[in-house]
Motif scaffolding. Structure first.
Motif, PDB file in Angstrom:
ATOM      1  N   PHE A  50      13.917  -5.476   9.584  1.00  0.00           N
ATOM      2  CA  PHE A  50      12.605  -5.357   9.475  1.00  0.00           C
ATOM      3  C   PHE A  50      12.141  -4.135   8.763  1.00  0.00           C
ATOM      4  O   PHE A  50      10.720  -4.082   8.595  1.00  0.00           O
ATOM      5  CB  PHE A  50      12.217  -5.205  10.892  1.00  0.00           C
ATOM      6  N   ASP A  51      12.917  -3.475   8.195  1.00  0.00           N
ATOM      7  CA  ASP A  51      12.353  -2.477   7.179  1.00  0.00           C
ATOM      8  C   ASP A  51      13.536  -2.213   6.232  1.00  0.00           C
ATOM      9  O   ASP A  51      14.793  -2.461   6.349  1.00  0.00           O
ATOM     10  CB  ASP A  51      12.325  -1.007   8.006  1.00  0.00           C
TER      11      ASP A  51
ATOM     12  N   ALA B 155      -1.583 -12.427   9.881  1.00  0.00           N
ATOM     13  CA  ALA B 155      -0.185 -11.590  10.102  1.00  0.00           C
ATOM     14  C   ALA B 155       0.612 -11.665   8.864  1.00  0.00           C
ATOM     15  O   ALA B 155       1.254 -10.387   8.673  1.00  0.00           O
ATOM     16  CB  ALA B 155       0.518 -12.614  11.409  1.00  0.00           C
ATOM     17  N   GLU B 156       0.736 -12.749   8.165  1.00  0.00           N
ATOM     18  CA  GLU B 156       1.455 -12.692   6.993  1.00  0.00           C
ATOM     19  C   GLU B 156       0.919 -11.868   5.850  1.00  0.00           C
ATOM     20  O   GLU B 156       1.739 -11.038   5.237  1.00  0.00           O
ATOM     21  CB  GLU B 156       1.768 -13.957   6.337  1.00  0.00           C
TER      22      GLU B 156
ATOM     23  N   TRP C  58       3.063  -4.644   4.075  1.00  0.00           N
ATOM     24  CA  TRP C  58       4.021  -3.632   4.653  1.00  0.00           C
ATOM     25  C   TRP C  58       5.066  -3.731   3.831  1.00  0.00           C
ATOM     26  O   TRP C  58       5.807  -2.716   3.425  1.00  0.00           O
ATOM     27  CB  TRP C  58       4.260  -3.834   5.956  1.00  0.00           C
ATOM     28  N   LEU C  59       5.600  -4.977   3.701  1.00  0.00           N
ATOM     29  CA  LEU C  59       7.111  -5.011   2.798  1.00  0.00           C
ATOM     30  C   LEU C  59       6.780  -4.642   1.309  1.00  0.00           C
ATOM     31  O   LEU C  59       7.486  -3.899   0.821  1.00  0.00           O
ATOM     32  CB  LEU C  59       7.464  -6.428   2.809  1.00  0.00           C
TER      33      LEU C  59
ATOM     34  N   ALA D 132      -0.683  -8.982   6.373  1.00  0.00           N
ATOM     35  CA  ALA D 132      -0.351  -7.615   6.936  1.00  0.00           C
ATOM     36  C   ALA D 132       0.876  -7.339   6.763  1.00  0.00           C
ATOM     37  O   ALA D 132       1.501  -6.310   6.489  1.00  0.00           O
ATOM     38  CB  ALA D 132      -0.562  -7.292   8.387  1.00  0.00           C
ATOM     39  N   TRP D 133       1.982  -8.268   7.000  1.00  0.00           N
ATOM     40  CA  TRP D 133       3.492  -7.937   6.829  1.00  0.00           C
ATOM     41  C   TRP D 133       3.987  -7.969   5.579  1.00  0.00           C
ATOM     42  O   TRP D 133       4.487  -7.277   5.046  1.00  0.00           O
ATOM     43  CB  TRP D 133       4.027  -9.183   7.495  1.00  0.00           C
TER      44      TRP D 133
ATOM     45  N   PRO E 194      14.704  -7.194   4.526  1.00  0.00           N
ATOM     46  CA  PRO E 194      13.678  -8.281   5.030  1.00  0.00           C
ATOM     47  C   PRO E 194      12.660  -8.481   3.609  1.00  0.00           C
ATOM     48  O   PRO E 194      12.326  -9.655   3.526  1.00  0.00           O
ATOM     49  CB  PRO E 194      12.441  -7.441   5.859  1.00  0.00           C
TER      50      PRO E 194
ATOM     51  N   TRP F 133      10.062 -12.240   4.112  1.00  0.00           N
ATOM     52  CA  TRP F 133       8.699 -12.230   3.931  1.00  0.00           C
ATOM     53  C   TRP F 133       7.729 -13.176   4.850  1.00  0.00           C
ATOM     54  O   TRP F 133       6.746 -13.120   5.272  1.00  0.00           O
ATOM     55  CB  TRP F 133       8.471 -12.876   2.658  1.00  0.00           C
TER      56      TRP F 133
ATOM     57  N   TYR G 128       8.532 -13.891   8.366  1.00  0.00           N
ATOM     58  CA  TYR G 128       9.037 -13.641   9.722  1.00  0.00           C
ATOM     59  C   TYR G 128       7.774 -14.199  10.638  1.00  0.00           C
ATOM     60  O   TYR G 128       7.946 -14.620  11.683  1.00  0.00           O
ATOM     61  CB  TYR G 128       9.360 -12.305   9.826  1.00  0.00           C
ATOM     62  N   PRO G 129       6.650 -13.538  10.445  1.00  0.00           N
ATOM     63  CA  PRO G 129       5.586 -13.830  11.206  1.00  0.00           C
ATOM     64  C   PRO G 129       5.232 -15.236  11.483  1.00  0.00           C
ATOM     65  O   PRO G 129       5.104 -15.746  12.545  1.00  0.00           O
ATOM     66  CB  PRO G 129       4.399 -13.008  10.774  1.00  0.00           C
TER      67      PRO G 129
END
Length: 580
Positions: A345-346, A447-448, A454-455, A450-451, A350, A355, A357-358
């Motif tokens: 997850f970090d 959600a995608e 982050w990535l 935001a995720w 990932p 990419w 996951y959500p």
């Protein structure tokens, strides 16, 4: 379609037994499928082939693995035992089956770096085509095409299938195993379940115990969904299990029953035991459990000396490493990749496979909830369960154990692609249907968004225009989806445009990373499949953003004259560090 699966598609409308269409007219869709289905699939396969084969002229030899291919190409003894040297005195900590596709290619085209990588290109295209067939049978044409496209544009797949890595062989075998398993579930055909076991056994030759990690998914899926009574289900599973075991252990049996004087020494063991190498060093050793005879899995490069072992062969290794760390440290920066439970997850893992996951998790939860009252044999719910167990099993084991190479997590790409494709279709239908479920698609896109932010924050200097472009696309998509749903007065064209924008926003970031392999500096290396700014990063080597010394003859950064890894070959030559 079961009433309890309100927005889930029915596979029956698209399932046509193979063999009833014109096999020679490959550009035409079989009966029961839209006319555009086959051309669209061929287009996706063509894109995958170009993506995977683009850097074949520049591909590098895989350290030590290429030497094993050369040895296996030169003698039957080397071929049968997977020896690394011409005299067939040593093996790597791998099974011989890992290198068979590359040996065949080398015998046909000659021994070249590109001929060793070519089988993986073919394996990648086969995986794309077969995954479409699996998901199409399960959920329909649209999810099948989406799954094929998502899988083809998964960053780790885009890099892995372009290099001589046996992880591609495993991934193809797992997809083919699910293809055969699915026939067994839909038609109660035990011979198809046996074929699934054969594919798992062949996958075992490629990556050993990692291939068995799919067995819980196949077991649970068949027990839950096969349309026969419990006793026959158990009988079918028992027969398939025996076949799986026989195919899997064939090479270990050959090695075990051959006198030690007539075969090479097994690396990965301290007692010349193939079983210890497979189930210890490459099995339980990856989760911190050491068994007698197995070499201990360590984090350093200190070679382990076996007093009774003959002197090891000295292999001249001078790999060509392309990729960001050796090219330009200003192209990307990277945080230290985490270990333990957070590794998926970090960090770089990932980015390679996670990419979506959500979307994947949301599709899995909704699929299980909406199908909770379906009949036991409902194939759609059964498929959701099977893909979910696959995802969770591999995810849990990877989280607990060590992941020496990024290519390991390619095994997560098929379930992520399948469940993501299902999620896009069911949330699209729910959005059109209105009601509370209509908000699932905007939630998934948000959600995608935001995720993905982050990535991508791990690599702020990697294609910043693409980063901000995908984030802007996602923001516009969320706003459009919310406004269209809230106003309830939009035309069909506007609704469709908003939906298409949302889907594009979710898939943009992984596609950018995957397509970046067209630049050789971002295509990864034969020792680790990393598309994008982590390209060329290897275990024990530098983090992206650091500028290491270039490799010197006889060694690579991170080890004393050898390959960065977790141990060494008996007698003192550093091992490949790859494990199973």
């Amino acid at each position: 379609m079961s009433a309890t699966l309100a927005y889930l598609p029915s596979p029956s409308q698209d399932f046509v037994p193979d063999g009833k269409s014109d096999r020679w007219a490959v550009w035409r869709s079989p009966a029961g499928q839209p006319r555009w289905a086959r051309p669209a699939l061929l287009g996706i396969a063509f894109v995958a082939a170009v993506l995977y084969a683009w850097n074949l002229p520049l591909v590098d030899y895989a350290p030590l693995y290429s030497e094993a291919v050369k040895s296996m190409s030169g003698s039957w003894k080397g071929f049968l035992f997977g020896a690394i040297d011409a005299e067939a005195t040593y093996t790597l900590d791998k099974l011989a089956g890992s290198f068979v596709p590359q040996v065949v290619s080398a015998k046909i085209f000659g021994y070249h770096a590109w001929s060793l990588a070519l089988p993986q290109v073919i394996e990648g295209v086969i995986s794309v085509l077969v995954l479409y067939r699996v998901v199409r049978r399960w959920a329909g044409v649209a999810p099948g095409l989406l799954a094929a496209g998502i899988f083809a544009l998964t960053p780790v797949a885009a890099s892995m299938f372009g290099h001589s890595m046996h992880d591609g062989f495993l991934t193809m075998c797992l997809v083919l195993a699910v293809d055969a398993y699915q026939r067994a579930v839909l038609e109660a055909r035990p011979r198809s379940l046996v074929l699934a076991g054969v594919w798992v056994g062949i996958g075992f030759q490629a990556k050993m115990v990692q291939a068995w990690m799919i067995l819980p998914a196949l077991l649970v899926g068949y027990l839950l969904s096969a349309p026969v009574e419990t006793r026959r289900r158990m009988k079918h599973l028992g027969i398939a299990g025996v076949v799986t075991l026989a195919v899997s252990l064939s090479w270990i049996a050959l090695y075990t029953f051959t006198p030690a004087a007539d075969r090479p020494y097994v690396d990965g063991s301290t007692n010349n035991s193939a079983a210890a190498m497979v189930f210890g060093y490459n099995g339980l050793g990856r989760v911190g459990i050491t068994i007698p005879g197995a070499r201990e899995v360590t984090d350093g490069d200190v070679p382990i000396v076996v007093p009774d072992a003959p002197p090891p062969p000295m292999v001249d290794i001078m790999p060509t490493i392309r990729g960001n760390p050796w090219e330009d440290p200003t192209k990307a920066t990277s945080r230290e990749s985490p270990q333990g439970w957070g590794k998926l997850f970090d960090g770089h893992l990932p980015v390679a496979v996670g990419w979506l996951y959500p979307l994947t998790v949301l599709a899995l939860v909704c699929g299980l909830w909406w199908g909770r009252r379906a009949e036991r044999t409902d194939p759609v719910r059964g498929g959701v369960v099977m893909w979910g167990v696959w995802l969770l099993t591999f995810g849990l084991i990877f989280s607990v154990g060590t992941v020496p190479h990024t290519a390991y997590v390619a095994s997560l790409a098929p379930p992520v692609a399948a469940l993501s494709a299902l999620g896009i279709v069911i949330f699209w239908r729910a959005y059109r249907g209105g009601g509370k479920q209509a908000w699932l698609l905007p939630i998934a896109v948000a959600a995608e968004l935001a995720w993905g932010a982050w990535l991508w924050s791990h690599y702020p200097n990697f294609l910043p225009w693409a980063k901000w472009g995908t984030l802007a696309l996602g923001a516009v998509a969320v706003v459009a989806l919310v406004l269209v749903r809230a106003l309830k007065t939009a035309s069909t064209t506007v609704v469709t445009a908003a939906l298409a924008l949302g889907v594009a926003a979710m898939l943009a970031a992984p596609a950018v990373y995957a397509i970046s392999v067209l630049d050789p500096d971002y295509a990864g290396a034969s020792y680790d499949a990393n598309a994008g700014p982590e390209s060329g990063k290897i275990p024990g080597g530098p983090q992206s953003g650091e500028m290491p010394d270039r490799p010197e003859p006889g060694g690579m950064p991170g080890g004393p004259g050898g390959i960065p890894g977790d141990g060494g070959m008996p007698g003192g030559i550093p091992g490949d560090g790859g494990g199973g």
